[in-house]
Design an enzyme around this catalytic site. Structure first.
Site, PDB file in Angstrom:
ATOM      1  N   LYS A  14       0.722  -1.143  -0.033  1.00  0.00           N
ATOM      2  CA  LYS A  14       0.023  -0.017   0.186  1.00  0.00           C
ATOM      3  C   LYS A  14       0.868   1.084  -0.042  1.00  0.00           C
ATOM      4  CE  LYS A  14      -2.153  -1.111   3.620  1.00  0.00           C
ATOM      5  NZ  LYS A  14      -2.037  -0.842   5.036  1.00  0.00           N
ATOM      6  N   ARG A  89     -10.639   1.434   7.825  1.00  0.00           N
ATOM      7  CA  ARG A  89     -10.549   0.008   7.939  1.00  0.00           C
ATOM      8  C   ARG A  89     -11.747  -0.684   8.481  1.00  0.00           C
ATOM      9  NH1 ARG A  89      -4.582   0.358   8.412  1.00  0.00           N
ATOM     10  NH2 ARG A  89      -3.645  -1.149   9.356  1.00  0.00           N
ATOM     11  N   ARG A 123      10.473  -7.950   6.628  1.00  0.00           N
ATOM     12  CA  ARG A 123      10.398  -6.712   6.523  1.00  0.00           C
ATOM     13  C   ARG A 123      11.372  -5.867   7.690  1.00  0.00           C
ATOM     14  NH1 ARG A 123       4.688  -3.789   5.660  1.00  0.00           N
ATOM     15  NH2 ARG A 123       4.216  -4.318   7.639  1.00  0.00           N
ATOM     16  N   ARG A 156       9.689  -3.978  12.767  1.00  0.00           N
ATOM     17  CA  ARG A 156       8.502  -3.151  13.407  1.00  0.00           C
ATOM     18  C   ARG A 156       7.999  -3.931  14.263  1.00  0.00           C
ATOM     19  NH1 ARG A 156       4.359  -0.762   8.786  1.00  0.00           N
ATOM     20  NH2 ARG A 156       2.817  -1.970  10.467  1.00  0.00           N
TER      21      ARG A 156
HETATM   22  P1  AMP Z   1      -0.506   0.484   9.157  1.00  0.00           P
HETATM   23  O1  AMP Z   1       0.822   1.312   8.778  1.00  0.00           O
HETATM   24  O2  AMP Z   1      -1.432   0.878   8.145  1.00  0.00           O
HETATM   25  O3  AMP Z   1      -0.461  -1.109   9.036  1.00  0.00           O
HETATM   26  O4  AMP Z   1      -0.960   0.785  10.605  1.00  0.00           O
HETATM   27  C1  AMP Z   1      -0.322   0.673  11.622  1.00  0.00           C
HETATM   28  C2  AMP Z   1      -1.111   0.283  12.991  1.00  0.00           C
HETATM   29  O5  AMP Z   1      -1.687   1.718  13.419  1.00  0.00           O
HETATM   30  C3  AMP Z   1      -2.450  -0.443  12.703  1.00  0.00           C
HETATM   31  O6  AMP Z   1      -1.916  -1.997  13.041  1.00  0.00           O
HETATM   32  C4  AMP Z   1      -3.201   0.094  13.753  1.00  0.00           C
HETATM   33  O7  AMP Z   1      -3.044  -0.257  15.092  1.00  0.00           O
HETATM   34  C5  AMP Z   1      -3.116   1.366  13.530  1.00  0.00           C
HETATM   35  N1  AMP Z   1      -3.986   1.965  12.390  1.00  0.00           N
HETATM   36  C6  AMP Z   1      -3.756   2.540  11.272  1.00  0.00           C
HETATM   37  N2  AMP Z   1      -4.505   2.933  10.655  1.00  0.00           N
HETATM   38  C7  AMP Z   1      -5.788   2.721  11.442  1.00  0.00           C
HETATM   39  C8  AMP Z   1      -7.345   2.870  11.184  1.00  0.00           C
HETATM   40  N3  AMP Z   1      -7.848   3.338  10.156  1.00  0.00           N
HETATM   41  N4  AMP Z   1      -8.008   2.468  12.184  1.00  0.00           N
HETATM   42  C9  AMP Z   1      -7.625   1.765  13.322  1.00  0.00           C
HETATM   43  N5  AMP Z   1      -6.109   1.734  13.629  1.00  0.00           N
HETATM   44  C10 AMP Z   1      -5.376   2.106  12.535  1.00  0.00           C
END
Ligand code: AMP
Length: 217
Positions: A14, A89, A123, A156
């Site tokens: 993404k 999400r 990663r 991470r």
């Molecule tokens: P990502 O980098 O998009 O995988 O986001 C990392 C973490 O941020 C996720 O595992 C959630 O804990 C939090 N997060 C990011 N976007 C959202 C969202 N739209 N709703 C809820 N938690 C989010």
């Protein structure tokens, strides 16, 4: 003005695809996960509130996410439009978003779960400059060190098998309603995320009816 959403399971590329889409089209890439990581790394009050949830691979509460997204979009630094990644999400976030913004296209990157596991568990991230690596496909020149700034690479905190399993479960359960909601407006484009980054970008642009990727000099 172009407003796109990019959705896909962890490791589907993404972030990479959003960046490529933004570059020559002057769009702003908004990653909700990056905003949260920024706060965690800088030990802000918000960072302290979301750190544990993120590390466990769980979703942050909707109120907090919506206020972060609202604040970010109110900066209005996106004259030509934006690509938002990692949001919405779940169904509630999608409704909140569709009430406030007209979306021009939703890209849904599709990747089978076993490929997700292979990609995510290999990663690595540079905590210094934010550069992403992959110990299978995109190794640093010196093992464990960032090519750009030399900082020691980290995994991470949410890229563990346990956190990944939680995220995959959540993704499948909660993201499906989002696709259904968007689908009613006929703006969802399913794109196979298995080919190379360039090929996936070409498919995204074709689906959105955009010109081919033209790297800026
Ligand atoms: P990502 O980098 O998009 O995988 O986001 C990392 C973490 O941020 C996720 O595992 C959630 O804990 C939090 N997060 C990011 N976007 C959202 C969202 N739209 N709703 C809820 N938690 C989010």
């Amino acid at each position: 003005m172009r407003k796109y959403v990019i959705m896909g399971v962890q490791g589907s590329g993404k972030g990479t695809q959003a960046e490529l889409l933004c570059k020559d089209l002057n769009l702003v890439h908004i990653s909700v996960g990056d905003i949260f990581r920024w706060h965690v790394q800088r030990h802000t009050k918000l960072g302290a509130q979301v750190r544990r949830t993120m590390n466990a691979g769980e979703l942050v509460g909707d109120d907090m996410v919506e206020s972060v997204v609202r604040d970010r979009l109110e900066q209005h630094d996106w004259n030509f439009g934006f690509v938002i990644d990692g949001f919405p999400r779940n169904g509630r976030q999608a409704e909140f978003f569709m009430e406030s913004y007209d979306i021009d296209g939703v890209i849904h990157l599709e990747l089978p779960d076993d490929e997700v596991r292979r990609r995510v568990l290999s990663r690595r991230l540079c905590p210094g400059c934010g550069m992403d690596y992959n110990v299978i496909a995109d190794r640093p020149e010196v093992e464990g060190r960032c090519d750009i700034c030399g900082t020691e690479l980290i995994t991470r905190a949410d890229d563990t098998p346990e956190a990944l399993a939680a995220r995959l479960r959540d993704y499948h359960e909660k993201t499906r309603p989002v696709l259904e909601l968007f689908g009613r407006k006929e703006v969802v484009h399913d794109v196979d995320a298995r080919p190379s980054a360039d090929e996936v970008q070409a498919s995204i642009r074709a689906a959105l009816g955009l010109p081919a990727y033209a790297p800026v000099a």
